[in-house]
Write a protein that holds these residues in place. Structure first.
Motif, short mmCIF file in Angstrom:
data_model
loop_
_atom_site.label_atom_id
_atom_site.label_comp_id
_atom_site.label_asym_id
_atom_site.label_seq_id
_atom_site.Cartn_x
_atom_site.Cartn_y
_atom_site.Cartn_z
N PHE A 161 7.65 -18.40 14.43
CA PHE A 161 7.60 -19.82 14.74
C PHE A 161 6.15 -20.27 14.62
O PHE A 161 5.27 -19.66 15.23
CB PHE A 161 8.11 -20.05 16.17
CG PHE A 161 7.80 -21.40 16.74
CD1 PHE A 161 8.34 -22.55 16.20
CD2 PHE A 161 6.95 -21.52 17.83
CE1 PHE A 161 8.06 -23.81 16.73
CE2 PHE A 161 6.67 -22.78 18.38
CZ PHE A 161 7.23 -23.91 17.82
N GLY A 162 5.90 -21.30 13.82
CA GLY A 162 4.56 -21.82 13.67
C GLY A 162 4.48 -23.21 14.26
O GLY A 162 5.35 -24.04 13.99
N HIS A 163 3.47 -23.46 15.08
CA HIS A 163 3.31 -24.78 15.70
C HIS A 163 1.86 -24.97 16.12
O HIS A 163 1.30 -24.12 16.82
CB HIS A 163 4.24 -24.89 16.92
CG HIS A 163 4.02 -26.11 17.74
ND1 HIS A 163 4.28 -27.37 17.28
CD2 HIS A 163 3.56 -26.26 19.00
CE1 HIS A 163 3.99 -28.23 18.23
NE2 HIS A 163 3.55 -27.59 19.28
N ALA A 164 1.27 -26.07 15.69
CA ALA A 164 -0.09 -26.45 16.11
C ALA A 164 -1.09 -25.30 15.99
O ALA A 164 -1.67 -24.86 16.98
CB ALA A 164 -0.07 -27.01 17.53
N GLN A 165 -1.27 -24.79 14.82
CA GLN A 165 -2.20 -23.68 14.53
C GLN A 165 -1.89 -22.40 15.29
O GLN A 165 -2.72 -21.52 15.41
CB GLN A 165 -3.67 -24.08 14.80
CG GLN A 165 -4.23 -25.11 13.87
CD GLN A 165 -3.89 -26.52 14.31
OE1 GLN A 165 -3.87 -26.83 15.48
NE2 GLN A 165 -3.62 -27.38 13.34
N ALA A 166 -0.69 -22.31 15.82
CA ALA A 166 -0.31 -21.09 16.53
C ALA A 166 0.95 -20.53 15.87
O ALA A 166 1.77 -21.27 15.34
CB ALA A 166 -0.05 -21.39 18.00
N GLU A 167 1.06 -19.24 15.94
CA GLU A 167 2.22 -18.57 15.36
C GLU A 167 2.73 -17.59 16.42
O GLU A 167 1.93 -16.94 17.08
CB GLU A 167 1.77 -17.82 14.10
CG GLU A 167 2.85 -17.05 13.42
CD GLU A 167 2.31 -16.34 12.17
OE1 GLU A 167 2.49 -16.88 11.08
OE2 GLU A 167 1.72 -15.26 12.31
N SER A 168 4.02 -17.55 16.59
CA SER A 168 4.55 -16.59 17.56
C SER A 168 5.81 -15.95 17.04
O SER A 168 6.51 -16.50 16.18
CB SER A 168 4.78 -17.25 18.92
OG SER A 168 5.65 -18.36 18.80
N ILE A 169 6.08 -14.77 17.57
CA ILE A 169 7.28 -14.02 17.24
C ILE A 169 8.32 -14.34 18.31
O ILE A 169 8.01 -14.35 19.50
CB ILE A 169 6.97 -12.52 17.19
CG1 ILE A 169 6.03 -12.23 16.02
CG2 ILE A 169 8.26 -11.71 17.07
CD1 ILE A 169 5.54 -10.82 15.96
N VAL A 170 9.53 -14.59 17.86
CA VAL A 170 10.61 -14.97 18.76
C VAL A 170 11.78 -14.02 18.56
O VAL A 170 12.14 -13.70 17.42
CB VAL A 170 11.07 -16.43 18.48
CG1 VAL A 170 12.21 -16.84 19.39
CG2 VAL A 170 9.90 -17.39 18.59
N PHE A 171 12.35 -13.57 19.68
CA PHE A 171 13.57 -12.75 19.64
C PHE A 171 14.69 -13.52 20.30
O PHE A 171 14.49 -14.14 21.34
CB PHE A 171 13.36 -11.43 20.41
CG PHE A 171 12.43 -10.47 19.75
CD1 PHE A 171 12.89 -9.59 18.78
CD2 PHE A 171 11.09 -10.43 20.10
CE1 PHE A 171 12.02 -8.70 18.15
CE2 PHE A 171 10.22 -9.54 19.49
CZ PHE A 171 10.69 -8.67 18.52
N LEU A 172 15.87 -13.47 19.70
CA LEU A 172 17.04 -14.09 20.31
C LEU A 172 18.31 -13.41 19.83
O LEU A 172 18.30 -12.69 18.84
CB LEU A 172 17.09 -15.58 20.04
CG LEU A 172 17.53 -16.04 18.65
CD1 LEU A 172 18.11 -17.44 18.73
CD2 LEU A 172 16.35 -16.04 17.69
N MET A 173 19.38 -13.66 20.56
CA MET A 173 20.70 -13.15 20.20
C MET A 173 21.49 -14.31 19.62
O MET A 173 21.44 -15.43 20.14
CB MET A 173 21.45 -12.64 21.43
CG MET A 173 20.72 -11.59 22.22
SD MET A 173 20.59 -10.06 21.31
CE MET A 173 19.75 -9.09 22.56
N ALA A 174 22.23 -14.04 18.55
CA ALA A 174 23.06 -15.08 17.94
C ALA A 174 24.19 -14.42 17.17
O ALA A 174 24.11 -13.25 16.79
CB ALA A 174 22.23 -15.96 17.03
N ALA A 175 25.22 -15.20 16.93
CA ALA A 175 26.40 -14.69 16.23
C ALA A 175 26.18 -14.55 14.73
O ALA A 175 26.85 -13.76 14.07
CB ALA A 175 27.59 -15.61 16.49
#
Length: 131
Positions: free
Chosen positions: A18-32
């Protein structure tokens, strides 16, 4: 490492950037599905960061299976946290990821990884100090 990832992780875990306002982060989630993961992550991140869903920039959406297949760690469950590899070695791990899940096995595995990395760092510092 002691914790084994849950069946739920192995069948529905996704990792994305996920990139937002000069920041980048790793995201984990569960989905079908991949599409569901994209929609759920977009909705959650828009709410968290108070931005319009159209302004949520997601990329590198990868399933658990794809992470395991592309990873190099001996412990296959750790491969979900690999970010960069140099040959057979992991050169960067997911740092400060955002967990959009309460799956205890995933959180436990990440905590074990960081405890091990902290131990290695401490041992390395002690060895340097002794020289």
């Amino acid at each position: 490492m002691g914790t084994q990832l849950s069946h739920r992780c192995k069948t529905s875990l996704y990792r994305l950037m996920f990139g937002h306002a000069q920041a980048e982060s790793i995201v984990f989630l569960m989905a079908a599905s991949r599409d569901a993961a994209r929609k759920e992550a977009t909705d959650a991140l828009a709410a968290i960061h108070n931005i319009a869903p159209d302004n949520v920039c997601l990329y590198n959406l990868i399933s658990f299976r794809e992470l395991v297949e592309s990873g190099v760690s001996e412990d296959e469950d750790l491969r979900v946290f690999e970010v960069t590899r140099e040959g057979p070695d992991v050169s960067a791990w997911a740092e400060h990821p955002l967990f959009l899940t309460d799956d205890a096995s995933l959180l436990g595995k990440w905590a074990e990884l960081y405890a091990d990395l902290a131990r290695e760092l401490a041992a390395s510092a002690i060895n340097r100090a002794r020289r």
